[in-house]
Structures are given as structure tokens and as C-alpha cells.
Design a protein around this motif. Structure first.
Motif, PDB file in Angstrom:
ATOM      1  N   GLY A  29       3.467   8.994  -1.250  1.00 56.91           N
ATOM      2  CA  GLY A  29       3.637   8.424   0.112  1.00 56.91           C
ATOM      3  C   GLY A  29       4.454   7.303   0.080  1.00 56.91           C
ATOM      4  N   GLU A  30       4.793   6.818   1.280  1.00 54.02           N
ATOM      5  CA  GLU A  30       5.704   5.420   1.820  1.00 54.02           C
ATOM      6  C   GLU A  30       5.078   4.146   1.173  1.00 54.02           C
ATOM      7  OE1 GLU A  30       8.519   5.553   2.940  1.00 54.02           O
ATOM      8  OE2 GLU A  30       8.895   7.280   4.376  1.00 54.02           O
ATOM      9  N   LEU A  31       5.890   3.502   0.583  1.00 52.90           N
ATOM     10  CA  LEU A  31       5.696   2.197   0.135  1.00 52.90           C
ATOM     11  C   LEU A  31       5.701   1.319   1.459  1.00 52.90           C
ATOM     12  CD1 LEU A  31       5.167   0.001  -1.993  1.00 52.90           C
ATOM     13  CD2 LEU A  31       7.439  -0.323  -2.354  1.00 52.90           C
ATOM     14  N   VAL A  32       4.518   0.547   1.659  1.00 51.33           N
ATOM     15  CA  VAL A  32       4.309  -0.083   2.954  1.00 51.33           C
ATOM     16  C   VAL A  32       3.864  -1.518   2.716  1.00 51.33           C
ATOM     17  CG1 VAL A  32       4.019   1.951   4.286  1.00 51.33           C
ATOM     18  CG2 VAL A  32       1.980   0.426   3.615  1.00 51.33           C
ATOM     19  N   LEU A  33       4.052  -2.559   3.560  1.00 54.23           N
ATOM     20  CA  LEU A  33       3.268  -3.986   3.532  1.00 54.23           C
ATOM     21  C   LEU A  33       2.819  -4.164   4.765  1.00 54.23           C
ATOM     22  CD1 LEU A  33       6.780  -5.235   2.009  1.00 54.23           C
ATOM     23  CD2 LEU A  33       4.464  -5.463   0.916  1.00 54.23           C
ATOM     24  N   ARG A  34       1.486  -4.850   4.811  1.00 52.59           N
ATOM     25  CA  ARG A  34       0.606  -4.838   5.827  1.00 52.59           C
ATOM     26  C   ARG A  34       0.597  -6.343   6.394  1.00 52.59           C
ATOM     27  NH1 ARG A  34      -3.715  -4.867   3.710  1.00 52.59           N
ATOM     28  NH2 ARG A  34      -3.377  -4.186   1.523  1.00 52.59           N
ATOM     29  N   ILE A  45       7.557   4.274  -8.627  1.00 48.83           N
ATOM     30  CA  ILE A  45       8.574   4.651  -7.622  1.00 48.83           C
ATOM     31  C   ILE A  45       9.443   5.722  -7.900  1.00 48.83           C
ATOM     32  CG2 ILE A  45      10.483   3.725  -6.256  1.00 48.83           C
ATOM     33  CD1 ILE A  45       9.368   1.300  -6.191  1.00 48.83           C
ATOM     34  N   TRP A  46       9.691   6.772  -6.962  1.00 48.49           N
ATOM     35  CA  TRP A  46      10.397   8.019  -7.157  1.00 48.49           C
ATOM     36  C   TRP A  46      11.566   7.994  -6.342  1.00 48.49           C
ATOM     37  CZ3 TRP A  46       8.073  10.425 -11.220  1.00 48.49           C
ATOM     38  CH2 TRP A  46       6.478  10.253 -11.338  1.00 48.49           C
ATOM     39  N   GLY A  47      12.160   6.973  -5.952  1.00 48.71           N
ATOM     40  CA  GLY A  47      13.399   6.881  -5.050  1.00 48.71           C
ATOM     41  C   GLY A  47      13.106   6.718  -3.748  1.00 48.71           C
ATOM     42  N   ARG A  48      14.259   6.344  -2.993  1.00 44.53           N
ATOM     43  CA  ARG A  48      14.127   6.239  -1.576  1.00 44.53           C
ATOM     44  C   ARG A  48      13.602   7.518  -1.029  1.00 44.53           C
ATOM     45  NH1 ARG A  48      14.045   1.586   0.086  1.00 44.53           N
ATOM     46  NH2 ARG A  48      15.070   2.237   2.079  1.00 44.53           N
ATOM     47  N   SER A  49      12.743   7.048   0.225  1.00 45.34           N
ATOM     48  CA  SER A  49      12.058   8.197   0.823  1.00 45.34           C
ATOM     49  C   SER A  49      13.135   9.249   1.631  1.00 45.34           C
ATOM     50  CB  SER A  49      11.093   7.658   1.819  1.00 45.34           C
ATOM     51  OG  SER A  49      11.615   6.728   2.502  1.00 45.34           O
ATOM     52  N   ASP A  50      14.312   8.569   1.860  1.00 44.85           N
ATOM     53  CA  ASP A  50      15.298   9.263   2.564  1.00 44.85           C
ATOM     54  C   ASP A  50      16.172  10.176   1.720  1.00 44.85           C
ATOM     55  OD1 ASP A  50      16.670   7.054   1.458  1.00 44.85           O
ATOM     56  OD2 ASP A  50      17.378   6.334   3.269  1.00 44.85           O
ATOM     57  N   ASP A  51      15.706  10.003   0.501  1.00 40.62           N
ATOM     58  CA  ASP A  51      16.388  10.784  -0.731  1.00 40.62           C
ATOM     59  C   ASP A  51      15.415  11.847  -1.226  1.00 40.62           C
ATOM     60  OD1 ASP A  51      18.807   9.407  -1.035  1.00 40.62           O
ATOM     61  OD2 ASP A  51      18.047   7.957  -2.741  1.00 40.62           O
ATOM     62  N   THR A  52      14.176  11.869  -0.728  1.00 41.74           N
ATOM     63  CA  THR A  52      13.135  12.838  -1.147  1.00 41.74           C
ATOM     64  C   THR A  52      13.551  14.057  -0.543  1.00 41.74           C
ATOM     65  OG1 THR A  52      11.400  11.019  -0.770  1.00 41.74           O
ATOM     66  CG2 THR A  52      10.955  13.335  -0.772  1.00 41.74           C
ATOM     67  N   ILE A  53      13.250  15.024  -1.524  1.00 40.21           N
ATOM     68  CA  ILE A  53      13.669  16.680  -1.417  1.00 40.21           C
ATOM     69  C   ILE A  53      12.385  17.359  -1.050  1.00 40.21           C
ATOM     70  CG2 ILE A  53      14.813  18.527  -2.315  1.00 40.21           C
ATOM     71  CD1 ILE A  53      15.862  16.488  -4.612  1.00 40.21           C
ATOM     72  N   LYS A  54      12.423  18.079   0.070  1.00 45.14           N
ATOM     73  CA  LYS A  54      11.260  18.732   0.526  1.00 45.14           C
ATOM     74  C   LYS A  54      11.776  20.474   0.494  1.00 45.14           C
ATOM     75  CE  LYS A  54       7.907  18.864   4.193  1.00 45.14           C
ATOM     76  NZ  LYS A  54       7.436  18.515   5.524  1.00 45.14           N
ATOM     77  N   ASP A  78       0.885  -1.195  -0.007  1.00 41.61           N
ATOM     78  CA  ASP A  78       0.040  -0.127  -0.085  1.00 41.61           C
ATOM     79  C   ASP A  78       1.126   1.137  -0.044  1.00 41.61           C
ATOM     80  OD1 ASP A  78      -2.271   1.631   0.007  1.00 41.61           O
ATOM     81  OD2 ASP A  78      -3.291   0.502   1.664  1.00 41.61           O
ATOM     82  N   VAL A  79       0.371   2.298  -0.112  1.00 43.92           N
ATOM     83  CA  VAL A  79       1.021   3.504  -0.038  1.00 43.92           C
ATOM     84  C   VAL A  79       0.271   4.592   0.967  1.00 43.92           C
ATOM     85  CG1 VAL A  79       1.582   5.713  -1.374  1.00 43.92           C
ATOM     86  CG2 VAL A  79       1.546   3.489  -2.607  1.00 43.92           C
ATOM     87  N   PHE A  80       1.030   4.679   1.920  1.00 43.36           N
ATOM     88  CA  PHE A  80       0.614   5.777   3.227  1.00 43.36           C
ATOM     89  C   PHE A  80       1.196   7.158   3.202  1.00 43.36           C
ATOM     90  CE2 PHE A  80      -0.388   1.872   6.371  1.00 43.36           C
ATOM     91  CZ  PHE A  80      -1.356   1.564   5.739  1.00 43.36           C
ATOM     92  N   ASP A  81       0.225   7.955   3.711  1.00 40.61           N
ATOM     93  CA  ASP A  81       1.028   9.299   3.839  1.00 40.61           C
ATOM     94  C   ASP A  81       1.618   9.416   5.326  1.00 40.61           C
ATOM     95  OD1 ASP A  81      -1.138   9.433   6.007  1.00 40.61           O
ATOM     96  OD2 ASP A  81      -2.440  10.620   4.616  1.00 40.61           O
ATOM     97  N   GLU A  82       1.866  10.427   5.785  1.00 40.51           N
ATOM     98  CA  GLU A  82       2.726  10.624   6.988  1.00 40.51           C
ATOM     99  C   GLU A  82       1.890  10.236   8.230  1.00 40.51           C
ATOM    100  OE1 GLU A  82       3.711  14.872   6.322  1.00 40.51           O
ATOM    101  OE2 GLU A  82       5.762  14.285   6.705  1.00 40.51           O
ATOM    102  N   SER A  83       0.470  10.196   8.115  1.00 38.99           N
ATOM    103  CA  SER A  83      -0.505  10.028   9.386  1.00 38.99           C
ATOM    104  C   SER A  83      -0.638   8.462   9.255  1.00 38.99           C
ATOM    105  CB  SER A  83      -1.435  10.675   9.332  1.00 38.99           C
ATOM    106  OG  SER A  83      -2.484  10.471   8.119  1.00 38.99           O
ATOM    107  N   GLY A  84      -0.098   7.729   8.130  1.00 39.56           N
ATOM    108  CA  GLY A  84      -0.131   6.253   8.200  1.00 39.56           C
ATOM    109  C   GLY A  84      -1.682   5.785   7.673  1.00 39.56           C
ATOM    110  N   LYS A  85      -1.974   6.723   6.935  1.00 42.51           N
ATOM    111  CA  LYS A  85      -3.434   6.634   6.009  1.00 42.51           C
ATOM    112  C   LYS A  85      -3.179   6.280   4.535  1.00 42.51           C
ATOM    113  CE  LYS A  85      -6.030   7.511   9.628  1.00 42.51           C
ATOM    114  NZ  LYS A  85      -6.376   6.381  10.517  1.00 42.51           N
TER     115      LYS A  85
END
Length: 646
Positions: free
Chosen positions: A463-468, A513-522, A449-456
Motif C-alpha cells: 500500500g501507500e506509505l502515509v502520514l496522518r 519499502i519496495w520503491g516509489r509508488s510511481d515506480d510500481t509495476i502493474k 500508516d499503510v493505506f490501500d487505494e480506497s484509503g483504508k
């Protein structure tokens, strides 16, 4: 937000659909379509994985009583309870009567070899007996510092056959990287060779290994394959030639019966700081996931020949060995550089060995595109599937691969997961139309799934790629570091695996996929994946490669700095390139600066290392750089960053 491309460019034909492994499997489990299969695989994982095990003909000495037990929490699942097996029995032993080719090997110096399944079984048994004679036994860690040789595959299976734990090491490592992994794993044996071939020169692998072993007293045995004829130093109490220890060894050897959760392999991930982390994989984990993905994603069949550009030290090396042999296919192993002496080498290999499934990285394709004399639209009559993994695509490179290598007729299947996954989280297949650079969806069995910062869950936004839920190939933790494993994957959202990839799902259900989330630019509150920016930069005809990083900015949080590798006719200033980014993504993400460099730091399998670019540019600790193919690319980046560090 722009996407890499919205147009479907490949459609499955009725004949492809009817003949596919997925169609057969869906009929077996009663799934009416892909969506139904995906729901079944994640809502009833016990049923799904039981059917996968049966479909792959995974044979147990003692049947399991239960597929999955999560009593210790989904972070620590146990699979195939009470069963007994050895995965080598399923890869090699049960095919020991077959004369079909298992391995076709070639080196850049022209050397060639071919092993049938019958011959592979014989050589695995001889090597296993030789290792037992050395005193190695169940539970001992045996490291492999080897290029892609037939002996490399033989050694992997021989170690696993006796119940040992395989530790594959990247063939380009230096002594420090090898020593760190040998020490952490407490390996008792190292298998290496005198030297290997790379770009026309011999790499002194035994000499490199010796420098590492001197710091690792736990290593009691070094087995050396005579490959290049390089002179080597010799410790008679420790060192043995491969040919000497197997010459009188029997070609018969029973595989050690293992529990499904017994460790099979440690694969170390490169750490940014501190010691590398060894992901633990089991007999009933990594190989089954690898074979399932090859079957469901890449439609690999017994009659296929697969060639995946990789190294034994990367996940895709063992993935190919275990997965292809479980299915009973043929695999091509290649030693050396694929563009040496020229880019035609890949086409020659495909044609000579009748490759039908061919796997690459986007960076390898960008490298081929940089050659002016790359053969174009060559007739690749045996190819039927193209695969890619390692990093996000850009549209220009994806289309070049699709058109030039695939002739605009073959599916180019995108695939992404990780070492800790044993294969893919996301992937394409031959049943669903393909968009450039996209994934058709989650691989069956992966509750992604893909979750936002609040886990939704979110759609059409990053969003973050996650596995449930757990899956059979999930790492059983980090070697001797369970807390580190929990902190890395399970600490961000309770009960959810956060993989660390920045991902979107478009309105049609395709994933990117747009890259590692720790590579994400804000920038000023707006998140942007570096691959979005890079894909725009390389659309310029004079830019062959690009990397985007974020650097601290006192006003906007981060500013964007881009690094571009250009051709002689490429842009001489950054204005035109910056304007391209603004036109596509808006003024808020205009790069603060674009730097022109001759090369970008990348691993041997072609993955550009953005974290190293950022660290070098900002003068920070670069951590582990042992996996780099081209460490010489870092000093110019450090020099460019000097004004930003003053």
C-alpha cells in the motif's frame, strides 16, 4: 508475496538497551516500551515534541507559548508559537568554549583538517561578519555550490546565523541545474570554490558556477574558496576570495534572533519535468527533526564520531551538520570518491578518524562488493552503529554489509524519509531486533500508516506509505508554490500526507519499502514493487546491480523489463534470470526482457534512477538529469529501447 528476509540477525544486549538514548527518553516521558512511546508521540504530539526540544537542549531567547497550532489545517502547522531562537546558537554558539572536535575533514588527495567547536564558532562568526559586510541580511538567500569542505559547514552556519536562507546545491550539478535553482530562489549570493577533487582530477567549480550566474542577475556576490589552485575568471565587481573577506572580520558575532517559523533553508528536489521544487525548512523544523532522528534512531551521543556518505546538496548533508552539532558529536566530512584510488579508502577513513556511527547507501555497498580485493572482515574496533538510507536493500547486499563492515555484531539500521520530511518516516533503533532489509517501524513522532487505494489501512499487503498527523520537520511548503505542495502530498487522500513509497508491514510488525509508488509495476492487475524483482536478480552471483521497470503492454497493462549489470562470469542470456523471478514471484511477473548493461544511471549518493531508465528506454522526456553521477549510462539504454519505440 515474498519478503527480503524473515530471520532476525541482530538482537540488542541488555547493556545496549540500558545505555541507549531511547531508554533515557522513554523514562523521561513515562513510556513503558517502544509501542507506548509511539502511541504517545502520535496521540499527544504537543507533549512529545515539547519533550524532544527539552531533551535536545534547544535553547530559546524567548520561550514559546504553545508547541503546535494547526488552525490553518494540518497541511500548514505552526510550531513553537511566540518563541525566538536561532538554531546556530544551539549548534555552535553554546559550544563555543569547547575544545572537542566538531569536524574532521579529509580529501582524496590526502589533505586533512580538524576544527574544534571553539574554532568552528570563531570561523562561523568571522564568516557571518564578512557576509554582513557584503550587505547580506536576514531573509536573503545564499547558495552553496561546494564539495564537503570545512568551509562548507562554516558557510551553512554563518548564513543561518545572520538570518539568511541557506540554499545547498549538489556539488555535481552542471550550469543549467544551478541556474534554475538560483533563478527560482532569487539568491543574492553564491559561495563556491575554485575547484574540487574527484577521482584524481580537479573539477572546475568556479567555471561551472560562472556559466550559471551569467543567467541569474539577482546574484550580486560570489565568494570563492581557494581549494585546488585552478585558474579562474574574475569579475571584480562581483567576485571575492573567501580568505580576503574574512581576514579582518571579527570573531565575535551575535546570532540574529528569529521566529521558529522563519525560513532557514531551501532544499530543491529534482523534478521529472518543469522547474525543480524548493522545499522550505525553518529554524524550528529541519534541525530538530534531524537531531531527534540521530538520537532516537542511530543512538548518536556526544562522544560519538559520525561519518555519513553524502553531499551538501542532498538532505543528508545538512541533516548531518545540524543534527550532529545539536547533539554535540564529531562529524567526518570527506571530499572525493570513496572508492578512489581503491575500495580500502572507506576502511582507512573509519580507522583513522575513529568513526563510531557510519552511514551508507545500498548502492555504495553494491559498488564495494564488485571489487575483487575489498578487505573483508576488517577489525573496525570503533564502529558501533551502521546506518543506511537512499533506496531499498536487497538481501545479498544487506548481509554483505552486516557481515563484512559490521562483523555480524553491529546493528545495521535502515532509515527512510525524504527531503520534505527533514529526516526519517521509518527507521530501526537499538532496542528492537533487526531483520535484513527491514525497518523496525515508524520513527517516534511520525504517525505513519499503510493505506490501500480506497484509503483504508492494510497489513501484509502493499500500500501507500502515509502520514496522518504533522511533525516538526515537515516542509513548510514549496518555495513560491503552495498549490504545488498541496497537490503533491495532500490531494490523493483528504487530510492525509501520501508520501509516494510502496510499503508493506509484515505479520511481526516490521516494515518494508519496495520503491516509489510511481515506480510500481502493474501486470495484469497485480502490483509489484521493482525492488522485489531486483533483489531476486542480484542474488545471482554474476549480477552486481539491477533495475526493473514497467513498459506499456496492450494486453496486460504493463510488461516488466529488467536491466542487469553483470560480471565477466555472469549470465550470458536472460533465461536463468527470468526463471529465478518466476520461481520466486510466479509466472505472472516473468520479465518480458532482461537487458545487460555496463552501468545504471545513479546519483552521486548511489540512488538508481528508475524513472530515467524508463524514460530513456521508451524515448520519453528524461526531465532533470543534473543529479546524475554517470549520465553516460543513458545512451546505451536509449539504444536498447529503439525496437520498443518503433
Amino acid at each position: 508475496m515474498t519478503s527480503f528476509g524473515d530471520d532476525v540477525v541482530w538482537w540488542p544486549t541488555p547493556a545496549i538497551v540500558a545505555a541507549s538514548n531511547l531508554t533515557r527518553f522513554m523514562a523521561n516521558v513515562g513510556a513503558t516500551d517502544l509501542e507506548h512511546l509511539q502511541r504517545l508521540s502520535t496521540t499527544n504530539p504537543e507533549c512529545f515534541w515539547n519533550e524532544v526540544i527539552a531533551d535536545l537542549d534547544i535553547r530559546f531567547y524567548k520561550p514559546y507559548t504553545k508547541v503546535l497550532d494547526t488552525a490553518a489545517g494540518i497541511q500548514w502547522p505552526r510550531w513553537c508559537l511566540d518563541g525566538r531562537l536561532n538554531i546556530v546558537h544551539n549548534c555552535v554558539d553554546k559550544r563555543s568554549h569547547e575544545g572537542r572536535p566538531a569536524i574532521k575533514w579529509e580529501s582524496e588527495d590526502g589533505s586533512k583538517a580538524e576544527l574544534s567547536y571553539r574554532r568552528l564558532s570563531h570561523e562561523v562568526n568571522r564568516t557571518a561578519n564578512a557576509l554582513l559586510t557584503l550587505g547580506l541580511e536576514k531573509g536573503d538567500v545564499v547558495a552553496l555550490f561546494m564539495p564537503m569542505l570545512p568551509e562548507t559547514a562554516i558557510a551553512v552556519f554563518a548564513v543561518a546565523k545572520i538570518g539568511g536562507i541557506v540554499l545547498p546545491l549538489f556539488s555535481g550539478y552542471g550550469p543549467d541545474a544551478i541556474a534554475a535553482r538560483l533563478a527560482d530562489s532569487e539568491a543574492k549570493c553564491l559561495i563556491t570554490c575554485d575547484g574540487s577533487q574527484r577521482r584524481g582530477r580537479a573539477i572546475p567549480m568556479k567555471r561551472i558556477a560562472d556559466k550559471a550566474i551569467d543567467r541569474c542577475p539577482a546574484v550580486k556576490h560570489v565568494v570563492v574558496v581557494k581549494r585546488s589552485g585552478l585558474s579562474v575568471s574574475w569579475n571584480p565587481e562581483r567576485d571575492r576570495w573567501w580568505h580576503d573577506i574574512i581576514i579582518n572580520a571579527s570573531g565575535e558575532c551575535e546570532s540574529e534572533q528569529m521566529t521558529p517559523e522563519d525560513p532557514l533553508m531551501l532544499i530543491y528536489t529534482s523534478g521529472t519535468t518543469g522547474r525543480p521544487k524548493g522545499t522550505v525548512h525553518t529554524h524550528c523544523g529541519f534541525p530538530i527533526k534531524a537531531a531527534q532522528d540521530l538520537s532516537h534512531v542511530f543512538d548518536l551521543k556526544r562522544e560519538d564520531t559520525i561519518f555519513w556518505v553524502t553531499d551538501i546538496g542532498w538532505m543528508m548533508g545538512p541533516w548531518e551538520l545540524f543534527g550532529a552539532t545539536i547533539i554535540g558529536a564529531t562529524m567526518v566530512l570527506y571530499e572525493g570518491a570513496l572508492d578512489y584510488p581503491g575500495p580500502e579508502r572507506i576502511w582507512e577513513l573509519i580507522n583513522r578518524h575513529h568513526v563510531s556511527v557510519f552511514g551508507v547507501s545500498p548502492t555504495l555497498i553494491r559498488m564495494l562488493m564488485s571489487y575483487r580485493d575489498v578487505p573483508g572482515d576488517m577489525e573496525q574496533s570503533t564502529l558501533r552503529i551502521l546506518g543506511s538510507t537512499g533506496e531499498p536493500w536487497d538481501t545479498k547486499s544487506w548481509r554483505w554489509c552486516f557481515e563484512h563492515i559490521g562483523g555480524s555484531r553491529l546493528p545495521l539500521i535502515n532509515y527512510s524519509g525524504g527531503t520534505e520530511v527533514s529526516g526519517g518516516i521509518l527507521g530501526g533503533n537499538v532496542l528492537k531486533p533487526i531483520k535484513p532489509c527491514a525497518f523496525s517501524g515508524a520513527v517516534p513522532g511520525m504517525a505513519a500508516d499503510v493505506f490501500d487505494e480506497s484509503g483504508k489501512p492494510v497489513r501484509t499487503q502493499m500500500g501507500e506509505l502515509v502520514l496522518r498527523k504533522p511533525w516538526i520537520g515537515m516542509t513548510r511548503g514549496f518555495w513560491k508554490d503552495p498549490d504545488g505542495y498541496l497537490q503533491t502530498y495532500w490531494s490523493q487522500i483528504p487530510g492525509v500526507w501520501v508520501h509516494g513509497d510502496w510499503t508493506t508491514i509484515d505479520a511481526d510488525g516490521y516494515w518494508y519499502i519496495w520503491g516509489r509508488s510511481d515506480d510500481t509495476i502493474k501486470v495484469a492487475g497485480k502490483r509489484i514493487g521493482p525492488a522485489e524483482i531486483e533483489s531476486i536478480l542480484v542474488e545471482h552471483s554474476g549480477v552486481s546491480a539491477a533495475a526493473a521497470i514497467g513498459i506499456p503492454d496492450p494486453v496486460r497493462g504493463q510488461a516488466i523489463v529488467c536491466f542487469c549489470v553483470t560480471s565477466p562470469e555472469g549470465p550470458s542470456d536472460d533465461t536463468a534470470l527470468s526463471d529465478r523471478v518466476v520461481d520466486a514471484l510466479g509466472k505472472s511477473v516473468r520479465p518480458q526482457s532482461i537487458k545487460f548493461v555496463n552501468d545504471l544511471p545513479r546519483t552521486r549518493n548511489g540512488k538508481v534512477m528508475r524513472r530515467l531508465i524508463r524514460a530513456a528506454f521508451l524515448g520519453e522526456d528524461e526531465g532533470d538529469i543534473s543529479a546524475l553521477e554517470n549520465a553516460q549510462s543513458l545512451p546505451p539504454i536509449r539504444a536498447l529501447g529503439i525496437p520498443y519505440r518503433v
